[in-house]
Design a protein around this motif. Structure first.
Motif, PDB file in Angstrom:
ATOM      1  N   GLU A 194       0.830  -1.210   0.000  1.00 12.64           N
ATOM      2  CA  GLU A 194       0.000   0.000   0.000  1.00 12.64           C
ATOM      3  C   GLU A 194       0.868   1.264   0.000  1.00 12.64           C
ATOM      4  O   GLU A 194       0.571   2.227  -0.731  1.00 12.64           O
ATOM      5  N   ASP A 195       1.917   1.271   0.799  1.00  6.22           N
ATOM      6  CA  ASP A 195       2.771   2.456   0.871  1.00  6.22           C
ATOM      7  C   ASP A 195       3.467   2.725  -0.453  1.00  6.22           C
ATOM      8  O   ASP A 195       3.557   3.885  -0.900  1.00  6.22           O
ATOM      9  N   VAL A 196       3.961   1.669  -1.092  1.00  7.08           N
ATOM     10  CA  VAL A 196       4.641   1.846  -2.378  1.00  7.08           C
ATOM     11  C   VAL A 196       3.648   2.301  -3.449  1.00  7.08           C
ATOM     12  O   VAL A 196       3.957   3.154  -4.286  1.00  7.08           O
ATOM     13  N   GLU A 197       2.438   1.757  -3.431  1.00  5.45           N
ATOM     14  CA  GLU A 197       1.415   2.200  -4.385  1.00  5.45           C
ATOM     15  C   GLU A 197       1.096   3.681  -4.192  1.00  5.45           C
ATOM     16  O   GLU A 197       0.977   4.445  -5.164  1.00  5.45           O
ATOM     17  N   ASN A 198       0.958   4.120  -2.946  1.00  8.88           N
ATOM     18  CA  ASN A 198       0.687   5.540  -2.690  1.00  8.88           C
ATOM     19  C   ASN A 198       1.828   6.417  -3.198  1.00  8.88           C
ATOM     20  O   ASN A 198       1.589   7.500  -3.755  1.00  8.88           O
ATOM     21  N   ASP A 199       3.064   5.960  -3.006  1.00 10.37           N
ATOM     22  CA  ASP A 199       4.210   6.758  -3.460  1.00 10.37           C
ATOM     23  C   ASP A 199       4.231   6.892  -4.972  1.00 10.37           C
ATOM     24  O   ASP A 199       4.527   7.967  -5.512  1.00 10.37           O
ATOM     25  N   MET A 200       3.930   5.798  -5.674  1.00 11.32           N
ATOM     26  CA  MET A 200       4.107   5.781  -7.124  1.00 11.32           C
ATOM     27  C   MET A 200       2.885   6.290  -7.883  1.00 11.32           C
ATOM     28  O   MET A 200       3.025   6.864  -8.971  1.00 11.32           O
ATOM     29  N   LYS A 237      10.768  -9.125   1.001  1.00 14.12           N
ATOM     30  CA  LYS A 237      11.126  -7.819   0.422  1.00 14.12           C
ATOM     31  C   LYS A 237      11.149  -7.882  -1.102  1.00 14.12           C
ATOM     32  O   LYS A 237      10.788  -6.905  -1.773  1.00 14.12           O
ATOM     33  N   THR A 238      11.575  -9.010  -1.665  1.00  9.55           N
ATOM     34  CA  THR A 238      11.697  -9.118  -3.118  1.00  9.55           C
ATOM     35  C   THR A 238      10.347  -8.958  -3.806  1.00  9.55           C
ATOM     36  O   THR A 238      10.250  -8.342  -4.873  1.00  9.55           O
ATOM     37  N   ARG A 254      11.881   5.640  -0.552  1.00  5.09           N
ATOM     38  CA  ARG A 254      11.439   4.750   0.523  1.00  5.09           C
ATOM     39  C   ARG A 254      12.432   3.594   0.681  1.00  5.09           C
ATOM     40  O   ARG A 254      12.957   3.061  -0.292  1.00  5.09           O
ATOM     41  N   LEU A 255      12.659   3.209   1.934  1.00  8.27           N
ATOM     42  CA  LEU A 255      13.541   2.092   2.265  1.00  8.27           C
ATOM     43  C   LEU A 255      12.717   1.003   2.933  1.00  8.27           C
ATOM     44  O   LEU A 255      12.048   1.249   3.932  1.00  8.27           O
ATOM     45  N   ILE A 256      12.777  -0.205   2.363  1.00 10.39           N
ATOM     46  CA  ILE A 256      12.078  -1.361   2.926  1.00 10.39           C
ATOM     47  C   ILE A 256      13.100  -2.207   3.673  1.00 10.39           C
ATOM     48  O   ILE A 256      14.063  -2.689   3.076  1.00 10.39           O
TER      49      ILE A 256
END
Length: 356
Positions: A262-268, A287-288, A277-279
């Protein structure tokens, strides 16, 4: 025994009778040796007489085994052993030698009063014993020196003896907070001891402080620049393809993975700032898959994406997974290639890749 006879000393000694008390004493000595020894430390003598020990093939004195744990800078506990390198705030890099007891140079008012009272008692005691004037004068001259063994008359302080290139510095235990353990990237290279005299350490500290301030300014400038950057957000209508790609993931995502998705979708998709962002996660925690879906979203929006790996073996493993999930032959049919060392524009592999 005659000279031509074979003589085995160990066999003969074992055949001699022994008394029960001798056997008990020998067993006690053997048990004590076993108690003092371990796999890495072998005592040459069970008695505590200061004789050396063999540790990892090296002859080490008993004094070298005696470390100390004291309070240090930042509220941490500093544990040092003879030969360890430490850093003093004022004097720089030194080597801890040992802990010594020396007469206190500064006494509190209470200690001063107690010392004077104790010395008067000692003098009165010598007079009552009928000592001569010379003996009493000699005792008075010894007050406050190493010959004064009375702990009240001559209070002692525990000091850490630190060796420097040009001097020996004694640091009181209560001021050990000024010390910290020396740490360096290459522990095999011994550091050069600082000099107490001169300004070399002060100049080195000033230089590091200036470099640290410059680094902080560069980081602040970098993040200020990032705040001003903008990019077109990704198309929300392409998220249907991303969800279809996510269905090929053969496992049930963990709650942490779902939060990362969800966080990556919001960023992109829903923000115009470049993603920063760092996972973080342990090995095998998914993570992959977070990176896979970000790669797919990027390419599905008509852009290129790269997945960096630290080794060629890991890069090859990721390459196989990416090809299997979204490469040629799948319903997504993305163009996937592996870039590694030896694939420059003047090499055969590099020319073939660029021609494709």
């Amino acid at each position: 025994f005659e000279s031509e006879q074979d003589f085995d000393l160990e066999t003969e000694l074992q055949s001699l009778p022994q008394r029960d008390d001798d056997n008990q004493n020998n067993n006690n000595i053997y048990d004590q040796r076993n108690k003092n020894n371990n796999d890495n430390i072998h005592s040459e003598d069970p008695d505590e007489d200061g004789l050396p020990r063999v540790i990892n093939g090296k002859l080490t004195s008993r004094q070298q085994l005696m470390g100390i744990s004291v309070g240090s800078a930042g509220g941490w506990s500093l544990e040092v052993f003879p030969g360890d390198f430490v850093v003093h705030r004022k004097y720089g890099i030194g080597r801890y030698e040992k802990t010594v007891l020396k007469s206190k140079t500064k006494l509190t008012p209470e200690e001063t009063a107690a010392s004077e009272e104790r010395r008067k008692e000692i003098i009165n005691g010598l007079m009552n014993e009928g000592k001569s004037l010379e003996e009493i004068q000699k005792a008075v001259a010894d007050f406050g020196t190493d010959k004064d063994k009375d702990p009240v008359s001559n209070p002692l302080a525990a000091l850490l003896e630190i060796a420097y290139a040009d001097a020996m510095v004694h640091v009181p235990i209560e001021r050990a907070y000024r010390l910290s353990r020396y740490r360096a990237g290459d522990a095999a290279v011994k550091p050069r001891l600082s000099r107490v005299k001169g300004e070399a350490w002060a100049k080195a500290k000033h230089r590091v402080e200036a470099n640290t301030v410059q680094m902080a300014e560069d980081v602040l400038a970098l993040y200020a620049t990032r705040e001003t950057l903008n990019r077109p957000p990704f198309d929300p209508s392409a998220e249907g393809r991303v969800r279809k790609f996510a269905e090929s993931f053969p496992y049930e995502p963990t709650p942490d993975q779902k939060k990362c998705f969800e966080d990556v979708e919001n960023d992109m998709v829903w923000r115009s700032r470049p993603m920063d962002r760092l996972i973080c996660g342990d090995v095998g925690f998914g993570k992959t898959e977070v990176a896979m879906r970000a790669l797919f979203r990027c390419v599905a929006n008509g852009r290129q994406a790269a997945l960096l790996a630290p080794t060629g073996v890991l890069a090859a493993q990721h390459f196989k997974q990416v090809v299997r999930r979204m490469g040629e032959g799948t319903e997504h049919n993305f163009n996937v290639a592996l870039l590694r060392g030896g694939m420059g524009k003047n090499t055969k592999k590099g020319r073939e890749l660029r021609a494709a």
